[in-house]
Design an enzyme around this catalytic site. Structure first.
Site, short mmCIF file in Angstrom:
data_model
loop_
_atom_site.label_atom_id
_atom_site.label_comp_id
_atom_site.label_asym_id
_atom_site.label_seq_id
_atom_site.Cartn_x
_atom_site.Cartn_y
_atom_site.Cartn_z
CD GLU A 89 8.83 2.75 -14.08
OE1 GLU A 89 8.36 1.29 -13.81
OE2 GLU A 89 8.80 3.93 -14.63
CB CYS A 102 11.26 11.27 -17.14
SG CYS A 102 10.45 10.78 -16.16
CB CYS A 109 10.73 6.75 -3.61
SG CYS A 109 10.26 7.58 -3.37
CB CYS A 113 3.58 10.92 -2.55
SG CYS A 113 4.47 12.16 -2.35
CB CYS A 116 3.69 7.71 -6.06
SG CYS A 116 5.56 7.87 -7.51
CB CYS A 330 6.49 7.90 -10.90
SG CYS A 330 7.46 8.96 -11.60
N1 SAH Z 1 10.17 12.41 -5.96
C1 SAH Z 1 9.84 13.21 -6.89
C2 SAH Z 1 10.09 12.92 -8.61
C3 SAH Z 1 10.24 11.88 -8.79
S1 SAH Z 1 7.80 11.39 -8.94
C4 SAH Z 1 8.75 14.70 -6.67
O1 SAH Z 1 7.74 13.52 -6.04
O2 SAH Z 1 8.51 15.45 -7.86
C5 SAH Z 1 7.51 12.73 -10.43
C6 SAH Z 1 5.69 14.01 -10.51
O3 SAH Z 1 4.67 12.77 -11.08
C7 SAH Z 1 5.82 14.46 -9.06
O4 SAH Z 1 5.31 15.52 -9.63
C8 SAH Z 1 5.13 13.25 -8.74
O5 SAH Z 1 4.10 13.73 -7.51
C9 SAH Z 1 3.94 13.09 -9.69
N2 SAH Z 1 3.58 11.53 -9.85
C10 SAH Z 1 3.63 10.59 -9.23
N3 SAH Z 1 2.55 9.79 -9.29
C11 SAH Z 1 1.61 10.11 -9.89
C12 SAH Z 1 0.60 9.35 -10.28
N4 SAH Z 1 0.10 8.70 -9.85
N5 SAH Z 1 -0.07 10.57 -11.47
C13 SAH Z 1 0.75 11.48 -11.90
N6 SAH Z 1 1.46 12.09 -11.13
C14 SAH Z 1 2.15 11.50 -10.81
#
Ligand code: SAH
Length: 343
Positions: A89, A102, A109, A113, A116, A330
């Site tokens: 995406e 973005c 990944c 997390c 995510c 994401c």
């Molecule tokens: N792997 C990298 C970049 C991709 S995630 C990182 O972790 O920074 C991009 C951002 O979106 C990160 O800050 C991540 O923690 C956040 N993110 C992921 N899922 C999310 C969600 N459900 N709500 C809000 N932010 C989210």
């Protein structure tokens, strides 16, 4: 077959030299690649012989548009299909200061997390430098918008695909190509500490974003498994090194999760952790993901959290939400697409 967009400019020159071509050809071809040509025939200042030769040994990359959703606020979410059928995406957001894209750096990944959607099926593979660059080039083409800013915050962990991301950065900021200024580029990491030290040596004046999301190791271990490899102290030490080496302000991303990381006590701890650092804190009301029970903090607790941090002298903003009606966070569109294929 090599993808010509996976080369740096110098590598393209070497590649063409191996074919017996003069160095200036690299300039012409590089410029066509960055304009997003979809066939060698479009390279009108290149001889037919050379175009035929290149066609046999190389590709122009390119991405297939699989889906495009436009939000009420103008945000455009794009699902791309890669050559083997996997999807990734990109999201184009329009601000007063310009259009930002973005982009993804991996298919899936492996960082795990808990909040995510991108990490749910694990990592399938890294994107190549050309596939990362193509998202910028073709996002501009399919939306008709001039892209002026880039955030590496889509699917994947950029520092877990280090070499390809660095090649991409060299190319996207090259004045001979699409030439987007490094000050208009942000790279976001969940905290891959060795990558932060390496990046500090590269001399790209980009903005580093750190997905911090907690000021306590116990909580961060739970929601972000990377913390078990590199804890908060190691992460902050790396960030301080990055700041002193590059002179650049770091942006800390902090997703607000109800009852997990949003209390005044945590705000206090966060303020102590970041005190005196050249940084900015960006509070993100978390987007709920179907597969997760984690909930967004209330508007009131976000406000109180922000005020507490401000009182301690920190610079803190709350991220404006864009594209919430089109699953713009994401990995959500890719997940939806995968599920509908399985049905
Ligand atoms: N792997 C990298 C970049 C991709 S995630 C990182 O972790 O920074 C991009 C951002 O979106 C990160 O800050 C991540 O923690 C956040 N993110 C992921 N899922 C999310 C969600 N459900 N709500 C809000 N932010 C989210």
């Amino acid at each position: 077959m090599v993808n010509l967009k996976d080369f740096t400019y110098e590598q393209l020159e070497d590649f063409l030299a191996q074919q017996g071509e003069k160095p200036y050809r690299a300039g012409q071809i590089y410029s066509w690649l960055h304009r997003g040509v979809e066939s060698f025939e479009e390279m009108t200042d290149i001889s037919k012989d050379l175009r035929e030769k290149l066609k046999k040994i190389s590709t122009l990359g390119g991405l297939k548009l699989s889906d495009k959703l436009i939000s009420n606020d103008g945000t455009v979410k794009i699902l791309w299909e890669l050559y083997e059928g996997e999807t990734i995406e990109s999201v184009v957001m329009s601000y007063k200061h310009g259009n930002s894209v973005c982009i993804s750096t991996q298919v899936g990944c492996r960082m795990g997390c808990k909040f995510c959607a991108s990490t749910i099926g694990g990592k399938i593979r890294d994107l190549s430098a050309g596939e990362i660059l193509d998202q910028v080039i073709f996002a501009g083409k399919v939306t008709g918008k001039k892209i002026s800013n880039i955030v590496l915050m889509g699917i994947g962990e950029p520092l877990d695909n280090y070499d390809n991301v660095i090649t991409f950065l060299k190319n996207v900021g090259n004045p001979k190509g699409i030439n987007i200024g490094y000050r208009h580029i942000s790279l976001s990491t969940c905290g891959v500490v060795p990558g932060i030290y390496k990046l500090a040596e590269e001399n790209f004046p980009i903005t580093l974003s750190i997905s911090l999301h907690s000021a306590e190791n116990e909580t961060r271990n739970e929601i972000m498994p990377i913390n078990r490899a590199y804890d908060i102290n190691e992460l902050i030490t790396a960030c301080k090194h990055y700041i002193s080496k590059t002179g650049r302000r770091i942006s800390f991303e902090y997703a607000m999760i109800e009852g997990v990381n949003d209390t005044p006590i945590v705000a206090e701890k966060l303020a102590r952790l970041l005190k005196g650092m050249l940084c900015h804190i960006n509070l993100i009301p978390i987007n709920s993901v179907k597969e997760s029970t984690l909930k967004r903090s209330s508007e009131k607790s976000i406000y109180v959290f922000q005020e507490n941090l401000k009182r301690k002298g920190l610079t803190v903003t709350v991220r404006r939400e864009l594209g919430s009606d089109i699953s713009a966070s994401c990995g959500q569109l890719r997940r939806k697409n995968q599920k509908s294929e399985k049905q």
